[in-house]
Scaffold this active site. Structure first.
Site, PDB file in Angstrom:
ATOM      1  N   GLY A   1       1.622  -3.081   5.961  1.00  0.00           N
ATOM      2  CA  GLY A   1       2.809  -3.744   6.464  1.00  0.00           C
ATOM      3  C   GLY A   1       4.026  -3.400   5.623  1.00  0.00           C
ATOM      4  O   GLY A   1       3.926  -2.701   4.621  1.00  0.00           O
TER       5      GLY A   1
ATOM      6  N   LEU B   1      11.728  -2.375   0.930  1.00  0.00           N
ATOM      7  CA  LEU B   1      11.346  -1.535  -0.200  1.00  0.00           C
ATOM      8  C   LEU B   1      10.456  -0.391   0.245  1.00  0.00           C
ATOM      9  O   LEU B   1      10.419   0.666  -0.374  1.00  0.00           O
ATOM     10  CB  LEU B   1      10.596  -2.364  -1.245  1.00  0.00           C
ATOM     11  CG  LEU B   1      11.394  -3.450  -1.958  1.00  0.00           C
ATOM     12  CD1 LEU B   1      10.466  -4.346  -2.767  1.00  0.00           C
ATOM     13  CD2 LEU B   1      12.451  -2.822  -2.855  1.00  0.00           C
TER      14      LEU B   1
ATOM     15  N   VAL C   1       7.303  -3.985   3.172  1.00  0.00           N
ATOM     16  CA  VAL C   1       7.558  -4.749   1.955  1.00  0.00           C
ATOM     17  C   VAL C   1       9.065  -4.914   1.777  1.00  0.00           C
ATOM     18  O   VAL C   1       9.831  -3.961   1.946  1.00  0.00           O
ATOM     19  CB  VAL C   1       6.996  -4.022   0.721  1.00  0.00           C
ATOM     20  CG1 VAL C   1       7.081  -4.921  -0.501  1.00  0.00           C
ATOM     21  CG2 VAL C   1       5.569  -3.600   0.960  1.00  0.00           C
TER      22      VAL C   1
ATOM     23  N   ASP D   1      -7.423   2.915  -1.383  1.00  0.00           N
ATOM     24  CA  ASP D   1      -6.195   3.621  -1.009  1.00  0.00           C
ATOM     25  C   ASP D   1      -5.342   3.920  -2.243  1.00  0.00           C
ATOM     26  O   ASP D   1      -4.154   3.637  -2.274  1.00  0.00           O
ATOM     27  CB  ASP D   1      -5.419   2.788   0.019  1.00  0.00           C
ATOM     28  CG  ASP D   1      -4.386   3.628   0.777  1.00  0.00           C
ATOM     29  OD1 ASP D   1      -4.445   4.877   0.678  1.00  0.00           O
ATOM     30  OD2 ASP D   1      -3.522   3.042   1.448  1.00  0.00           O
TER      31      ASP D   1
END
Ligand SMILES: *[C@@H]1O[C@H](CO)[C@@H](O)[C@H](O)[C@H]1NC(C)=O
Ligand SMILES: *[C@@H]1O[C@H](CO)[C@@H](O)[C@H](O)[C@H]1NC(C)=O
Ligand SMILES: *[C@@H]1O[C@H](CO)[C@@H](O)[C@H](O)[C@H]1NC(C)=O
Ligand SMILES: *[C@@H]1O[C@H](CO)[C@@H](O)[C@H](O)[C@H]1NC(C)=O
Ligand SMILES: *[C@@H]1O[C@H](CO)[C@@H](O)[C@H](O)[C@H]1NC(C)=O
Ligand SMILES: *[C@@H]1O[C@H](CO)[C@@H](O)[C@H](O)[C@H]1NC(C)=O
Length: 644
Positions: free
Chosen positions: A337, A331, A339, A450
């Site tokens: 990391g 995705l 997804v 973030d």
């Protein structure tokens, strides 16, 4: 020691009860402030100031008023003033409190064109503009007593209930004042509490203000007393009586469901004018339609949340759910990391995030407790963490799946131009609510670090869900903010965090402001666009704002007939408040929620220039090394530093 101590307490108690029945204007100072701007014509200013204060005194002394406003607008330096006593003060105490306030408020540096003083007993403020309808303003806060109550659990529960009731009831009470005395179960003690709004605010404004006050004052529990103050309201509780028992008001009739929020919205609308009624009702109906049905069954917010731990998934189940972490299922790639979309054996679709975290023993210990913490965060604007999986060095998190993917695709990607204004506004408000929850309402303050459009996912109803919160907590503490790709994404990152590593909730406020400008403009924060004079978004937004040409910022895919120009302007100004250079001057997220929902608030809140527009404040070259080492992604190159 003991007897002495008791004697002292007794004396104090006696003194207190004595002063209650005798005169006590309650002039312990809670807060004061002076405007940093000076009047231009001092003689004119003092004429006006003296006239308004005299007018207030006359209203309080001669007409026995507990609330008064006055204005004197002759010449170039008009003065508007407001005074309010707590209703339980006698007329003479009220006048005495005003006399003290009057002396104190003149103690600002000569010519200061605005000032406020707040006492337990009264409140006095003057400004160079009308402010009588102001409710909640940056600077709202609380003051807590230092003693903890006996039996914290019972006390907390009682105080929570009392103040929540006051928050609900007071806006419905004529005169906006309520005082209550409540026995704390299982202790001999009582809680005395009051809430009050300025009489010149609206009912919904009073509620907004007390809502912020209630949030603030809760952080005082279980201390025996606390006060929350704001521009338009005041709240106080104490174990000691600070008003006579016969001053209490039965608030039960005002807690009944009768005056529902629907009614309130309509009343507010009528007061606000016919045009607003239409907008309010339309918005209101839309909100009800959109939110009511989905809120209840999911039980995401408040109530209905059980504190059950996260599910532990088996690695081989996740592996097969994602077809062995196949690229087809990918995705996205985030800072933490990759997804993947996964379909579990029971058919449930989930998002599976394979973390890339450095390994350390400490990390392993923390992982479980952090995952547990994050999985207990439930809010309708936050992506739920369902569970986790550890295998060897691998750490995997499993989230609920959002079919509509992330906001950036709707603003800049394949779905560009498909969001109308109401949808955009709703995304802005929902994101603010989610952040406000993380910062202030969850029992641990979580700073996201973030916030950006690809971390804001959209659910089936295009409501925003913030992703990736709490993950920064998983990083080892010594990992510096600049040496890591997890630091946040430059371009969205507040200057004090990017450069000095100073982290606070206001860093999220800054990033939120940038996201809001992106939502309105459809322009990426770090992108130079040929069609707009090659300026960065923040720079362009500030310039247009200064020139009063806000609306030129609006995404060209939005039809001017489809949005309320004033509302869009307001939201742009809120975004600029968020991106101000100084963290302290940025509003908190709960303030932003209130600002977004309120009207005509901006008179006194002029945003100051964002940092990278001002060449003097531009970060120096020594920081550019840290930029270079940041590999986060393409937007790094378009950071605040790149305006060089
Ligand atoms: C200041 O205001 C007074 C009247 O309020 C006026 O007479 C005077 O000329 C003003 N002074 C200046 C420098 O404008
Ligand atoms: C205003 O009041 C202060 C204090 O009461 C006094 O010192 C000052 O002279 C007055 N100024 C004017 C212009 O009336
Ligand atoms: C208020 O009362 C004082 C004396 O009690 C008097 O001097 C003053 O003129 C009164 N003001 C008004 C506006 O009635
Ligand atoms: C006014 O300020 C000065 C110092 O700034 C202080 O000494 C004085 O006590 C203040 N007056 C009042 C009435 O608070
Ligand atoms: C306002 O006047 C005071 C002195 O009365 C001065 O110290 C201060 O710097 C002035 N502020 C501004 C913004 O000019
Ligand atoms: C409240 O009680 C005080 C004595 O504690 C009394 O002087 C006052 O008249 C009472 N007020 C009312 C409204 O009953």
């Amino acid at each position: 020691m003991r007897p002495k101590h008791n004697l002292l307490t007794l004396t104090i108690t006696l003194l207190c009860s004595w002063s209650l029945t005798k005169a006590d204007p309650q002039t312990s100072l809670i807060n004061k402030g002076c405007s940093q701007y000076n009047a231009t014509n001092l003689s004119n200013f003092y004429q006006n100031l003296n006239a308004t204060l005299l007018d207030l005194k006359s209203q309080v002394r001669n007409d026995s008023k507990h609330f008064a406003t006055a204005q004197s607008a002759r010449g170039a330096n008009p003065v508007y003033a407001l005074f309010q006593c707590r209703n339980y003060l006698s007329n003479s105490d009220c006048a005495a409190c005003l006399a003290v306030a009057d002396a104190q408020i003149r103690n600002c540096s000569a010519g200061s064109n605005g000032a406020r003083v707040i006492y337990d007993g009264c409140f006095l403020r003057y400004e160079s503009n009308g402010f009588f309808d102001q409710t909640t303003q940056p600077g709202n806060s609380m003051i807590c007593g230092s003693q903890a109550a006996n039996g914290a659990t019972a006390f907390n529960a009682a105080a929570q209930q009392v103040l929540e009731d006051l928050q609900t009831a007071t806006p419905k009470i004529p005169g906006f004042f309520a005082a209550t005395k409540t026995q704390v179960v299982g202790t001999g003690n009582a809680i005395y509490a009051i809430a009050q709004c300025a009489e010149t605010v609206t009912q919904s404004g009073c509620l907004d203000c007390l809502t912020v006050g209630f949030t603030n004052i809760q952080s005082c529990f279980p201390n025996t007393d606390g006060r929350a103050f704001d521009a338009g309201c005041f709240m106080r509780y104490s174990e000691k009586s600070f008003f006579a028992d016969n001053q209490t008001i039965d608030i039960a009739p005002f807690l009944k469901q009768g005056g529902s929020s629907k009614k309130r919205a309509i009343i507010g609308g009528v007061v606000g004018g016919v045009a607003l009624v239409v907008i309010l009702l339309a918005l209101f109906a839309w909100f009800r339609l959109k939110k009511k049905p989905k809120k209840l069954p999911r039980g995401d917010i408040l109530g209905a949340t059980e504190l059950k731990g996260p599910v532990t998934y088996r690695y081989k189940d996740l592996k097969s759910a994602t077809k062995n972490f196949n690229d087809e299922n990918k995705l996205g790639e985030g800072g933490f990391g990759d997804v993947y979309k996964g379909t579990l054996k029971n058919g449930k679709v989930v998002a599976v995030k394979k973390l890339i975290l450095g390994s350390s023993g400490k990390m392993d210990e923390q992982f479980e407790s952090e995952v547990k913490l994050i999985s207990n965060v439930h809010h309708r604007n936050l992506v739920r963490l369902l569970g986790c999986c550890s295998k060897g060095q691998e750490r995997i998190l499993v989230y609920e799946y959002m079919a509509n993917s992330s906001l950036d695709r709707f603003l800049f990607g394949e779905n560009k131009g498909s969001l109308n204004w109401i949808q955009r506004y709703d995304i802005i408000l929902g994101t603010a609510r989610g952040l406000s929850y993380l910062h202030e309402d969850f029992h641990v303050c979580i700073i996201h670090r973030d916030i950006k459009t690809n971390n804001i996912l959209l659910d089936d109803d295009l409501q925003p869900r913030i992703a990736d919160f709490g993950l920064a907590r998983l990083l080892p503490e010594d990992q510096s903010h600049v040496s890591t790709k997890f630091a946040g994404t430059l371009g969205y990152t507040a200057p004090e965090y990017a450069i000095h590593g100073q982290l606070s909730v206001k860093a999220d406020t800054y990033s939120f402001g940038v996201v809001v400008l992106e939502i309105i403009s459809g322009q990426k924060s770090g992108e130079l666009r040929d069609d707009v004079d090659g300026e960065f978004l923040l720079q362009r937004a500030w310039k247009l704002y200064e020139e009063g040409r806000h609306l030129e910022l609006v995404d060209k895919t939005l039809n001017p007939g489809d949005y309320d120009a004033e509302e869009v302007k307001k939201v742009i100004e809120i975004a600029l408040l968020c991106t101000q250079a100084t963290a302290a001057t940025r509003p908190t997220m709960s303030e932003i929620v209130v600002l977004l929902k309120s009207k005509n608030f901006m008179e006194h809140m002029k945003p100051t220039m964002p940092v990278f527009v001002n060449s003097n404040l531009r970060p120096r070259t020594d920081t550019s090394t840290s930029t270079a080492s940041s590999t986060s992604n393409a937007t790094a190159a378009t950071s605040i530093l790149s305006a060089r």
